[in-house]
Design a protein around this motif. Structure first.
Motif, PDB file in Angstrom:
ATOM      1  N   THR A   1       0.863  -1.170   0.000  1.00  0.00           N
ATOM      2  CA  THR A   1       0.000   0.000   0.000  1.00  0.00           C
ATOM      3  C   THR A   1       0.904   1.226   0.000  1.00  0.00           C
ATOM      4  O   THR A   1       1.934   1.219   0.641  1.00  0.00           O
ATOM      5  CB  THR A   1      -0.884   0.014   1.252  1.00  0.00           C
ATOM      6  N   CYS A   2       0.510   2.244  -0.700  1.00  0.00           N
ATOM      7  CA  CYS A   2       1.389   3.399  -0.817  1.00  0.00           C
ATOM      8  C   CYS A   2       1.101   4.400   0.277  1.00  0.00           C
ATOM      9  O   CYS A   2      -0.015   4.511   0.745  1.00  0.00           O
ATOM     10  CB  CYS A   2       1.231   4.055  -2.178  1.00  0.00           C
ATOM     11  N   ALA A   3       2.132   5.092   0.706  1.00  0.00           N
ATOM     12  CA  ALA A   3       1.949   6.134   1.693  1.00  0.00           C
ATOM     13  C   ALA A   3       1.646   7.452   1.002  1.00  0.00           C
ATOM     14  O   ALA A   3       0.584   8.003   1.175  1.00  0.00           O
ATOM     15  CB  ALA A   3       3.184   6.247   2.567  1.00  0.00           C
ATOM     16  N   LEU A   4       2.565   7.966   0.176  1.00  0.00           N
ATOM     17  CA  LEU A   4       2.292   9.281  -0.388  1.00  0.00           C
ATOM     18  C   LEU A   4       2.917   9.611  -1.724  1.00  0.00           C
ATOM     19  O   LEU A   4       3.477  10.673  -1.869  1.00  0.00           O
ATOM     20  CB  LEU A   4       2.691  10.356   0.615  1.00  0.00           C
ATOM     21  N   PRO A   5       2.861   8.814  -2.719  1.00  0.00           N
ATOM     22  CA  PRO A   5       3.131   9.314  -4.065  1.00  0.00           C
ATOM     23  C   PRO A   5       1.811   9.880  -4.609  1.00  0.00           C
ATOM     24  O   PRO A   5       1.260   9.415  -5.590  1.00  0.00           O
ATOM     25  CB  PRO A   5       3.627   8.106  -4.839  1.00  0.00           C
ATOM     26  N   ILE A   6       1.302  10.871  -3.868  1.00  0.00           N
ATOM     27  CA  ILE A   6      -0.044  11.389  -4.112  1.00  0.00           C
ATOM     28  C   ILE A   6      -0.214  11.955  -5.515  1.00  0.00           C
ATOM     29  O   ILE A   6      -1.278  11.819  -6.116  1.00  0.00           O
ATOM     30  CB  ILE A   6      -0.390  12.406  -2.999  1.00  0.00           C
TER      31      ILE A   6
ATOM     32  N   LEU B   1      -9.536   5.308   2.175  1.00  0.00           N
ATOM     33  CA  LEU B   1      -9.168   4.555   0.977  1.00  0.00           C
ATOM     34  C   LEU B   1      -7.766   4.021   1.153  1.00  0.00           C
ATOM     35  O   LEU B   1      -6.942   4.617   1.837  1.00  0.00           O
ATOM     36  CB  LEU B   1      -9.170   5.453  -0.261  1.00  0.00           C
ATOM     37  N   GLU B   2      -7.504   2.926   0.482  1.00  0.00           N
ATOM     38  CA  GLU B   2      -6.146   2.411   0.401  1.00  0.00           C
ATOM     39  C   GLU B   2      -5.810   2.282  -1.078  1.00  0.00           C
ATOM     40  O   GLU B   2      -6.692   2.036  -1.901  1.00  0.00           O
ATOM     41  CB  GLU B   2      -6.025   1.065   1.103  1.00  0.00           C
ATOM     42  N   VAL B   3      -4.532   2.455  -1.394  1.00  0.00           N
ATOM     43  CA  VAL B   3      -4.108   2.441  -2.787  1.00  0.00           C
ATOM     44  C   VAL B   3      -2.913   1.511  -2.951  1.00  0.00           C
ATOM     45  O   VAL B   3      -1.939   1.612  -2.206  1.00  0.00           O
ATOM     46  CB  VAL B   3      -3.715   3.856  -3.269  1.00  0.00           C
ATOM     47  N   LEU B   4      -3.020   0.616  -3.926  1.00  0.00           N
ATOM     48  CA  LEU B   4      -1.874  -0.171  -4.353  1.00  0.00           C
ATOM     49  C   LEU B   4      -1.386   0.435  -5.650  1.00  0.00           C
ATOM     50  O   LEU B   4      -2.189   0.714  -6.542  1.00  0.00           O
ATOM     51  CB  LEU B   4      -2.276  -1.631  -4.613  1.00  0.00           C
ATOM     52  N   LEU B   5      -0.096   0.664  -5.756  1.00  0.00           N
ATOM     53  CA  LEU B   5       0.503   1.180  -6.988  1.00  0.00           C
ATOM     54  C   LEU B   5       1.384   0.097  -7.595  1.00  0.00           C
ATOM     55  O   LEU B   5       2.145  -0.556  -6.891  1.00  0.00           O
ATOM     56  CB  LEU B   5       1.366   2.410  -6.723  1.00  0.00           C
ATOM     57  N   ALA B   6       1.277  -0.052  -8.911  1.00  0.00           N
ATOM     58  CA  ALA B   6       2.152  -0.967  -9.645  1.00  0.00           C
ATOM     59  C   ALA B   6       3.175  -0.133 -10.392  1.00  0.00           C
ATOM     60  O   ALA B   6       2.821   0.878 -11.014  1.00  0.00           O
ATOM     61  CB  ALA B   6       1.339  -1.795 -10.630  1.00  0.00           C
ATOM     62  N   GLU B   7       4.432  -0.546 -10.328  1.00  0.00           N
ATOM     63  CA  GLU B   7       5.503   0.180 -11.009  1.00  0.00           C
ATOM     64  C   GLU B   7       6.260  -0.743 -11.942  1.00  0.00           C
ATOM     65  O   GLU B   7       6.407  -1.933 -11.669  1.00  0.00           O
ATOM     66  CB  GLU B   7       6.494   0.758  -9.988  1.00  0.00           C
ATOM     67  N   ARG B   8       6.738  -0.168 -13.016  1.00  0.00           N
ATOM     68  CA  ARG B   8       7.648  -0.831 -13.937  1.00  0.00           C
ATOM     69  C   ARG B   8       8.748   0.157 -14.259  1.00  0.00           C
ATOM     70  O   ARG B   8       8.462   1.289 -14.640  1.00  0.00           O
ATOM     71  CB  ARG B   8       6.943  -1.265 -15.238  1.00  0.00           C
TER      72      ARG B   8
ATOM     73  N   LEU C   1      -4.759   0.299  -7.840  1.00  0.00           N
ATOM     74  CA  LEU C   1      -5.947  -0.380  -7.354  1.00  0.00           C
ATOM     75  C   LEU C   1      -6.357   0.358  -6.091  1.00  0.00           C
ATOM     76  O   LEU C   1      -5.584   0.436  -5.137  1.00  0.00           O
ATOM     77  CB  LEU C   1      -5.639  -1.848  -7.056  1.00  0.00           C
ATOM     78  N   ILE C   2      -7.544   0.954  -6.129  1.00  0.00           N
ATOM     79  CA  ILE C   2      -8.058   1.719  -4.997  1.00  0.00           C
ATOM     80  C   ILE C   2      -9.174   0.902  -4.357  1.00  0.00           C
ATOM     81  O   ILE C   2     -10.100   0.470  -5.036  1.00  0.00           O
ATOM     82  CB  ILE C   2      -8.584   3.092  -5.455  1.00  0.00           C
ATOM     83  N   PHE C   3      -9.069   0.694  -3.046  1.00  0.00           N
ATOM     84  CA  PHE C   3     -10.061  -0.128  -2.354  1.00  0.00           C
ATOM     85  C   PHE C   3     -10.278   0.396  -0.946  1.00  0.00           C
ATOM     86  O   PHE C   3      -9.529   1.241  -0.456  1.00  0.00           O
ATOM     87  CB  PHE C   3      -9.600  -1.590  -2.314  1.00  0.00           C
ATOM     88  N   PHE C   4     -11.321  -0.090  -0.332  1.00  0.00           N
ATOM     89  CA  PHE C   4     -11.533   0.189   1.077  1.00  0.00           C
ATOM     90  C   PHE C   4     -12.062  -1.058   1.759  1.00  0.00           C
ATOM     91  O   PHE C   4     -12.611  -1.954   1.120  1.00  0.00           O
ATOM     92  CB  PHE C   4     -12.428   1.405   1.324  1.00  0.00           C
ATOM     93  N   GLN C   5     -11.848  -1.119   3.062  1.00  0.00           N
ATOM     94  CA  GLN C   5     -12.268  -2.257   3.860  1.00  0.00           C
ATOM     95  C   GLN C   5     -13.529  -1.855   4.603  1.00  0.00           C
ATOM     96  O   GLN C   5     -13.581  -0.806   5.224  1.00  0.00           O
ATOM     97  CB  GLN C   5     -11.153  -2.642   4.841  1.00  0.00           C
TER      98      GLN C   5
ATOM     99  N   GLN D   1      -1.469  -9.084 -10.890  1.00  0.00           N
ATOM    100  CA  GLN D   1      -0.562  -8.992  -9.749  1.00  0.00           C
ATOM    101  C   GLN D   1      -1.164  -8.127  -8.637  1.00  0.00           C
ATOM    102  O   GLN D   1      -1.055  -8.466  -7.457  1.00  0.00           O
ATOM    103  CB  GLN D   1       0.788  -8.424 -10.188  1.00  0.00           C
ATOM    104  N   MET D   2      -1.823  -7.032  -9.017  1.00  0.00           N
ATOM    105  CA  MET D   2      -2.444  -6.187  -7.995  1.00  0.00           C
ATOM    106  C   MET D   2      -3.597  -6.927  -7.317  1.00  0.00           C
ATOM    107  O   MET D   2      -3.753  -6.856  -6.091  1.00  0.00           O
ATOM    108  CB  MET D   2      -2.915  -4.864  -8.597  1.00  0.00           C
ATOM    109  N   MET D   3      -4.401  -7.658  -8.098  1.00  0.00           N
ATOM    110  CA  MET D   3      -5.505  -8.423  -7.513  1.00  0.00           C
ATOM    111  C   MET D   3      -4.969  -9.524  -6.596  1.00  0.00           C
ATOM    112  O   MET D   3      -5.527  -9.763  -5.525  1.00  0.00           O
ATOM    113  CB  MET D   3      -6.375  -9.021  -8.618  1.00  0.00           C
ATOM    114  N   GLU D   4      -3.896 -10.193  -7.009  1.00  0.00           N
ATOM    115  CA  GLU D   4      -3.308 -11.233  -6.171  1.00  0.00           C
ATOM    116  C   GLU D   4      -2.782 -10.644  -4.867  1.00  0.00           C
ATOM    117  O   GLU D   4      -2.932 -11.246  -3.802  1.00  0.00           O
ATOM    118  CB  GLU D   4      -2.201 -11.965  -6.932  1.00  0.00           C
ATOM    119  N   TYR D   5      -2.162  -9.471  -4.950  1.00  0.00           N
ATOM    120  CA  TYR D   5      -1.672  -8.837  -3.724  1.00  0.00           C
ATOM    121  C   TYR D   5      -2.836  -8.462  -2.812  1.00  0.00           C
ATOM    122  O   TYR D   5      -2.760  -8.630  -1.595  1.00  0.00           O
ATOM    123  CB  TYR D   5      -0.810  -7.610  -4.038  1.00  0.00           C
ATOM    124  N   LEU D   6      -3.930  -7.980  -3.403  1.00  0.00           N
ATOM    125  CA  LEU D   6      -5.103  -7.665  -2.600  1.00  0.00           C
ATOM    126  C   LEU D   6      -5.643  -8.931  -1.933  1.00  0.00           C
ATOM    127  O   LEU D   6      -6.054  -8.896  -0.770  1.00  0.00           O
ATOM    128  CB  LEU D   6      -6.185  -6.998  -3.457  1.00  0.00           C
ATOM    129  N   GLY D   7      -5.615 -10.048  -2.638  1.00  0.00           N
ATOM    130  CA  GLY D   7      -6.008 -11.325  -2.046  1.00  0.00           C
ATOM    131  C   GLY D   7      -5.111 -11.698  -0.875  1.00  0.00           C
ATOM    132  O   GLY D   7      -5.591 -12.176   0.168  1.00  0.00           O
TER     133      GLY D   7
END
Length: 155
Positions: A1-6, A45-52, A60-64, A94-100
């Motif tokens: 989960t990202c902290a602040l690459p806002i 909200l929580e945010v997963l960022l994918a980088e290459r 991937l933006i989600f909430f619990q 990969q983002m969905m798997e990490y969320l899992g």
């Protein structure tokens, strides 16, 4: 989960809006500030960022949330977006798997999301993940002028 690459989050959100043909509500800077102050405040909200290669290419933006009826937490995905150049490279998976993985760590019992019926590519992707499509559910939304009309009518 990202902290602040806002600003990166705001940039990808602007790409997402462009994909849907929706003009962004604010400049990138103003969007970043709104996301930081309103969306990420208090962990809403929580945010997963994918980088290459050091470049953010997806989010991937989600909430619990807690389901009182099921007596368990669940994740709801608000948005999953991969930049056009990187689609088909496994980044969304990969983002969905990490969320899992996060769901398992947190004891979350289910992950829910919606898909646009016209977006065949995203629906094929989601189908490849093996979820159970809920044809018995209908997604509703009141927004914009309809929401304002609803509120005025209720007063």
């Amino acid at each position: 989960t990202c902290a602040l690459p806002i600003y990166t989050i705001a940039h990808l959100c602007r790409e997402l809006l462009a994909f849907y043909g929706i003009p962004p509500p604010y400049s990138r800077w103003a969007m970043a500030e709104a996301i930081k102050e309103q969306g990420l405040k208090d962990g809403r909200l929580e945010v997963l960022l994918a980088e290459r290669d050091g470049v953010a290419v997806g989010l991937l933006i989600f909430f619990q949330i807690y389901s009182a009826a099921l007596c368990q937490d669940s994740f709801f995905i608000q948005d999953l977006y991969v930049s056009e150049r990187w689609r088909g490279e496994g980044i969304g998976r990969q983002m969905m798997e990490y969320l899992g993985f996060l769901a398992e760590q947190r004891g979350v019992g289910q992950i829910d999301w919606t898909a646009d019926p016209w977006n065949d590519r995203s629906r094929r992707f989601y189908d490849s993940l093996g979820p159970h499509q809920r044809a018995d559910k209908v997604f509703y939304r009141i927004a914009g002028p309809n929401l304002r009309h609803f509120i005025r009518k209720a007063q």
